[in-house]
Design a protein around this motif. Structure first.
Motif, mmCIF file in Angstrom:
data_model
loop_
_atom_site.group_PDB
_atom_site.id
_atom_site.type_symbol
_atom_site.label_atom_id
_atom_site.label_comp_id
_atom_site.label_asym_id
_atom_site.label_seq_id
_atom_site.Cartn_x
_atom_site.Cartn_y
_atom_site.Cartn_z
ATOM 1 N N HIS A 5 0.299 -36.190 -28.209
ATOM 2 C CA HIS A 5 0.598 -35.662 -26.882
ATOM 3 C C HIS A 5 -0.269 -34.429 -26.639
ATOM 4 O O HIS A 5 -0.722 -33.785 -27.582
ATOM 5 N N ASP A 15 -0.400 -26.977 -29.034
ATOM 6 C CA ASP A 15 -0.456 -26.936 -30.496
ATOM 7 C C ASP A 15 -0.927 -28.266 -31.085
ATOM 8 O O ASP A 15 -0.850 -28.487 -32.298
ATOM 9 N N ASP A 69 5.874 -34.949 -32.223
ATOM 10 C CA ASP A 69 7.001 -34.021 -32.073
ATOM 11 C C ASP A 69 8.275 -34.716 -31.599
ATOM 12 O O ASP A 69 9.176 -34.054 -31.076
ATOM 13 N N HIS A 124 5.316 -30.733 -37.018
ATOM 14 C CA HIS A 124 5.830 -29.456 -37.528
ATOM 15 C C HIS A 124 6.779 -29.711 -38.689
ATOM 16 O O HIS A 124 7.761 -30.430 -38.535
HETATM 17 ZN ZN ZN Z 1 4.069 -29.470 -31.288
#
Ligand code: ZN
Length: 221
Positions: free
Chosen positions: A56, A60, A157, A204
């Motif tokens: 996406h 980040d 994510d 993450h």
């Molecule tokens: Zn992210």
């Protein structure tokens, strides 16, 4: 780079696996924040990378995309719905509150400039040895990648394996602040759980070799 499954490499960009990108086969998945490019290019310098794909287009994940695609002269691929943000570099307006201080910070200091998307991915398409899975919610056009043979999942994510405030390891939904629609995202988490992944690679948090953690997490959803 750590090989976490056959031809799947994790590049940890922040301490405690705070932000990760991955190489699957000869493809770079995600690219950290704007200042991550040197670290990524150093990590992949002995590998032939032929394309760059985004889960996406958040700051980040697309931060170093343009720089890496230009340096290596490789094409950028995204889903249809992420294309616009990936090309404009305007990556936070979809957040529930895009005027929040952190959103402004991310756009100003983390986001990379836009880059032309040369190919649009759809669910079921092949990316190296992986298949594209539509997992909307965190962002409208979020995608994940799954390899059935050994049940390796690149989650992006859709879910994360750390508390992003405390960095304590554990499965969580992505933070509300950066998630377009949590209810839709929960459906995407269920979709991923149904695949029964064994090795989960997150945007993450550390890679998880699953021994029932995902099932336990599902009972809290
Ligand atoms: Zn992210």
């Amino acid at each position: 780079m750590d090989e976490v499954a056959k031809n799947v490499y994790q590049i940890s960009l922040f301490p405690r696996n705070g932000i990760n990108c991955y190489v699957i086969d000869d493809i770079l998945i995600d690219a950290g924040i704007r200042s991550s490019s040197t670290k990524i290019l150093t990590a992949i310098k002995n590998k032939k990378i032929t394309k760059h794909v985004l889960t996406h287009a958040h700051a980040d994940h697309q931060g170093s995309s343009s720089q890496i695609c230009s340096t290596l002269q490789i094409p950028l691929w995204t889903s249809e719905l992420e294309k616009e943000n990936a090309e404009s570099g305007n990556v936070v307006y979809e957040y529930p509150n895009n005027r929040h201080l952190i959103a402004k910070f991310q756009q100003k200091y983390w986001a990379g400039k836009g880059h032309k998307v040369s190919h649009v991915l759809r669910e079921g398409d092949t990316v190296g040895s992986f298949t594209v899975i539509d997992t909307p919610g965190h962002s409208r056009g979020h995608i994940s990648f799954f390899r059935e043979k050994d049940k390796v999942l690149i989650t992006g994510d859709t879910l994360v394996n750390m508390n992003l405030l405390t960095t304590v390891v554990g499965l969580h939904q992505p933070p509300n602040l950066f998630t377009t629609d949590q209810a839709i995202n929960r459906k995407s988490i269920q979709k991923l759980f149904a695949l029964q992944p064994k090795i989960l690679c997150f945007g993450h948090g550390p890679v998880l070799v699953d021994n029932g953690d995902f099932e336990k997490f599902m009972s809290t959803l």
